[in-house]
Design a protein around this motif. Sequence first.
Motif, PDB file in Angstrom:
ATOM      1  N   GLN A 102      -9.656   4.873  -1.637  1.00 55.25           N
ATOM      2  CA  GLN A 102      -9.266   5.550  -0.403  1.00 55.25           C
ATOM      3  C   GLN A 102      -9.980   4.964   0.813  1.00 55.25           C
ATOM      4  O   GLN A 102      -9.536   5.103   1.933  1.00 55.25           O
ATOM      5  CB  GLN A 102      -9.511   7.048  -0.525  1.00 55.25           C
ATOM      6  CG  GLN A 102      -8.292   7.824  -1.010  1.00 55.25           C
ATOM      7  CD  GLN A 102      -7.044   7.578  -0.171  1.00 55.25           C
ATOM      8  OE1 GLN A 102      -7.014   7.806   1.019  1.00 55.25           O
ATOM      9  NE2 GLN A 102      -5.987   7.075  -0.805  1.00 55.25           N
ATOM     10  N   PHE A 142      -3.712   2.796  -2.312  1.00 53.12           N
ATOM     11  CA  PHE A 142      -4.840   1.930  -1.994  1.00 53.12           C
ATOM     12  C   PHE A 142      -5.738   1.809  -3.214  1.00 53.12           C
ATOM     13  O   PHE A 142      -5.885   2.755  -3.984  1.00 53.12           O
ATOM     14  CB  PHE A 142      -5.617   2.503  -0.818  1.00 53.12           C
ATOM     15  CG  PHE A 142      -4.819   2.533   0.440  1.00 53.12           C
ATOM     16  CD1 PHE A 142      -4.805   1.447   1.300  1.00 53.12           C
ATOM     17  CD2 PHE A 142      -4.022   3.632   0.743  1.00 53.12           C
ATOM     18  CE1 PHE A 142      -4.049   1.466   2.450  1.00 53.12           C
ATOM     19  CE2 PHE A 142      -3.256   3.652   1.899  1.00 53.12           C
ATOM     20  CZ  PHE A 142      -3.271   2.573   2.748  1.00 53.12           C
ATOM     21  N   ASN A 193      -7.990   2.747   2.981  1.00 55.48           N
ATOM     22  CA  ASN A 193      -6.977   3.340   3.826  1.00 55.48           C
ATOM     23  C   ASN A 193      -7.556   3.689   5.195  1.00 55.48           C
ATOM     24  O   ASN A 193      -8.390   4.576   5.319  1.00 55.48           O
ATOM     25  CB  ASN A 193      -6.432   4.609   3.146  1.00 55.48           C
ATOM     26  CG  ASN A 193      -5.338   5.255   3.966  1.00 55.48           C
ATOM     27  OD1 ASN A 193      -5.024   4.805   5.059  1.00 55.48           O
ATOM     28  ND2 ASN A 193      -4.764   6.318   3.426  1.00 55.48           N
ATOM     29  N   PRO A 194      -7.116   2.982   6.248  1.00 58.88           N
ATOM     30  CA  PRO A 194      -7.696   3.247   7.566  1.00 58.88           C
ATOM     31  C   PRO A 194      -7.333   4.637   8.085  1.00 58.88           C
ATOM     32  O   PRO A 194      -7.946   5.116   9.032  1.00 58.88           O
ATOM     33  CB  PRO A 194      -7.090   2.153   8.443  1.00 58.88           C
ATOM     34  CG  PRO A 194      -5.876   1.687   7.725  1.00 58.88           C
ATOM     35  CD  PRO A 194      -6.119   1.907   6.277  1.00 58.88           C
ATOM     36  N   PHE A 195      -6.335   5.274   7.460  1.00 57.85           N
ATOM     37  CA  PHE A 195      -5.905   6.576   7.954  1.00 57.85           C
ATOM     38  C   PHE A 195      -6.314   7.712   7.013  1.00 57.85           C
ATOM     39  O   PHE A 195      -5.733   8.767   7.010  1.00 57.85           O
ATOM     40  CB  PHE A 195      -4.397   6.587   8.197  1.00 57.85           C
ATOM     41  CG  PHE A 195      -4.007   5.712   9.337  1.00 57.85           C
ATOM     42  CD1 PHE A 195      -4.182   6.132  10.642  1.00 57.85           C
ATOM     43  CD2 PHE A 195      -3.509   4.437   9.105  1.00 57.85           C
ATOM     44  CE1 PHE A 195      -3.853   5.307  11.695  1.00 57.85           C
ATOM     45  CE2 PHE A 195      -3.186   3.613  10.168  1.00 57.85           C
ATOM     46  CZ  PHE A 195      -3.355   4.047  11.464  1.00 57.85           C
ATOM     47  N   ARG A 196      -7.318   7.445   6.167  1.00 55.76           N
ATOM     48  CA  ARG A 196      -7.761   8.508   5.280  1.00 55.76           C
ATOM     49  C   ARG A 196      -8.370   9.634   6.129  1.00 55.76           C
ATOM     50  O   ARG A 196      -8.833   9.387   7.253  1.00 55.76           O
ATOM     51  CB  ARG A 196      -8.793   7.988   4.291  1.00 55.76           C
ATOM     52  CG  ARG A 196     -10.142   7.715   4.924  1.00 55.76           C
ATOM     53  CD  ARG A 196     -11.068   7.038   3.951  1.00 55.76           C
ATOM     54  NE  ARG A 196     -12.384   6.870   4.545  1.00 55.76           N
ATOM     55  CZ  ARG A 196     -12.704   5.889   5.362  1.00 55.76           C
ATOM     56  NH1 ARG A 196     -11.816   4.982   5.711  1.00 55.76           N
ATOM     57  NH2 ARG A 196     -13.919   5.804   5.851  1.00 55.76           N
ATOM     58  N   GLU A 197      -8.392  10.821   5.581  1.00 51.50           N
ATOM     59  CA  GLU A 197      -8.982  11.960   6.304  1.00 51.50           C
ATOM     60  C   GLU A 197     -10.442  11.627   6.566  1.00 51.50           C
ATOM     61  O   GLU A 197     -11.177  11.254   5.658  1.00 51.50           O
ATOM     62  CB  GLU A 197      -8.888  13.218   5.448  1.00 51.50           C
ATOM     63  CG  GLU A 197      -7.681  14.123   5.666  1.00 51.50           C
ATOM     64  CD  GLU A 197      -6.453  13.496   6.330  1.00 51.50           C
ATOM     65  OE1 GLU A 197      -6.394  13.546   7.562  1.00 51.50           O
ATOM     66  OE2 GLU A 197      -5.560  13.025   5.651  1.00 51.50           O
ATOM     67  N   LYS A 198     -10.860  11.827   7.810  1.00 50.18           N
ATOM     68  CA  LYS A 198     -12.233  11.491   8.193  1.00 50.18           C
ATOM     69  C   LYS A 198     -13.241  12.311   7.390  1.00 50.18           C
ATOM     70  O   LYS A 198     -14.290  11.833   6.985  1.00 50.18           O
ATOM     71  CB  LYS A 198     -12.439  11.755   9.688  1.00 50.18           C
ATOM     72  CG  LYS A 198     -11.985  10.596  10.560  1.00 50.18           C
ATOM     73  CD  LYS A 198     -13.033   9.508  10.645  1.00 50.18           C
ATOM     74  CE  LYS A 198     -12.447   8.152  10.926  1.00 50.18           C
ATOM     75  NZ  LYS A 198     -11.745   8.094  12.202  1.00 50.18           N
ATOM     76  N   CYS A 222       0.813  -1.230   0.000  1.00 51.06           N
ATOM     77  CA  CYS A 222       0.000   0.000   0.000  1.00 51.06           C
ATOM     78  C   CYS A 222       0.835   1.262   0.000  1.00 51.06           C
ATOM     79  O   CYS A 222       0.470   2.255  -0.637  1.00 51.06           O
ATOM     80  CB  CYS A 222      -0.902   0.031   1.216  1.00 51.06           C
ATOM     81  SG  CYS A 222      -2.008  -1.354   1.277  1.00 51.06           S
ATOM     82  N   LEU A 223       1.950   1.239   0.710  1.00 55.97           N
ATOM     83  CA  LEU A 223       2.744   2.468   0.773  1.00 55.97           C
ATOM     84  C   LEU A 223       3.431   2.740  -0.559  1.00 55.97           C
ATOM     85  O   LEU A 223       3.836   3.851  -0.844  1.00 55.97           O
ATOM     86  CB  LEU A 223       3.775   2.376   1.895  1.00 55.97           C
ATOM     87  CG  LEU A 223       3.198   2.423   3.305  1.00 55.97           C
ATOM     88  CD1 LEU A 223       4.296   2.340   4.339  1.00 55.97           C
ATOM     89  CD2 LEU A 223       2.386   3.694   3.521  1.00 55.97           C
TER      90      LEU A 223
END
Lengths: 92, 377
Positions: free
Chosen positions: A56, A53, A59-64, A48-49
Amino acid sequence: MDMMISNLQQQRQITEQLRREAAVKRIPVSQAIQDIIKYIREREMEDCLMVGFSSQKANPFREKNSSFCLCLSFCLVIKLTRIKYQLLRYFD
Amino acid sequence: MKDCKSYSVAPPLADIALRNIWNLDMALDVNTRSETVELLSREADCLKHKLEEERKKLNDVTLANVAERLEEVTFLNIKPRRLLKGNQAKMLCCDWSPDKRHIVSSSQDGKLLIWDAFTSAKEQTVTMPTTWVMACAYSPSGNLVACGGLDNKVTVFNISNPEEDPSAKKKTVGTHTNFMSCCLFPNSDQQILTGSGDATAALWDVESGQMLQSFHGHTGDIMSIDLSPSEIGNTFISGSCDKMLLLWDMRTGQSVQSFEGHLSDINSVKYHPSGDAVASGSDDSTCRMYDLRADKEVAVYSKESILFGVNSIDFSVSGRILFGGYTDYTINAWDSLKCERVSLLYGHENRVTSIKLSPDGTALASASWDASLRVWA
């Protein structure tokens, strides 16, 4: 006397270490590199890095508030184009 | 009286005889021993020569040359996603929970913090009776965290119950004779592997606090250790201020292979995900990769513009990208095959001390002296 014995022990350790290392089986660098490259190529697509992804959402760390931002920017773009058209019409 | 006389005569005689034998024995011993020292050092020289020859013979290509024909890693879309703001203290180490969500961090003021990386919230705080907690690690179950630093000890906290104060269930597992620089749980919650400034590494039993195995061989502070990712997981690698990397067999306690090449202290070591290679980061501002089966250094990751040391490294899941946290506040991403820099992650405002890939490889966490953690994805 003690020093002699400790010297001996030290030297024995060094030599034994080298004996162990000499007994290690080695392969040519070219073969080792081929194996590393093969391992990496087989897994690159899931990295993924590296490739990002698939969406998006994954991606668990996508902007909320990313969807919110997206909406906002869309609205802004639409408004701007409207203003542009109005201005164009005005100058015509 | 007679008894007494015979007694007074007998002992010296026996003593002299004994002493003679002992002297003779010692003399012989010294003789053979001094010979052995010479013999041993001669053998050592021979072996060194042989090793060098063999490594040279097998060094038929370079990694960068072979990788030339591969396509480039073009556009890394890694962005800063979370900022976990701590207290004023320098962050020294961080580790991911196996749940891929929580992060433990340790800092210079002795605080151990448990973070929820999704919400950026601090969940638990543990205060240690020491400063400079240089290492922290989650156990495979996620129930325990181990930490230590200038207190020379490795302490385990049970954090499974968020309601309960973790320091109530605190356990000191092992003690070194110098600072503890790194620790990890090898495969289970029952054991801890530590590396220390006393130049040794040790395997401890968590329950009894007993030392199961110690690893002697380095001549400088051990700064970093990493466990083999293979299923069996019986080997680990250590990097030290003596500029050497040693590969250890956990069962025998002996070092099996050694690698040199760095010009200064090694701060970080990491296995390649394939398990066949290891990488290291050093104060000489380079990262290097060594292949275990070729028994040789295969790559150097350096750039003229990079002048500061590497404090921590980690691989991406495939092993293609090698991340390094540097003293110049940056995180560099290297193409591990082409040996080129592919990205520069800039965000921290001070030295980056620790970087860790999340267990599923979707994110990278970094700890810094700017008193914050960042999550990149």
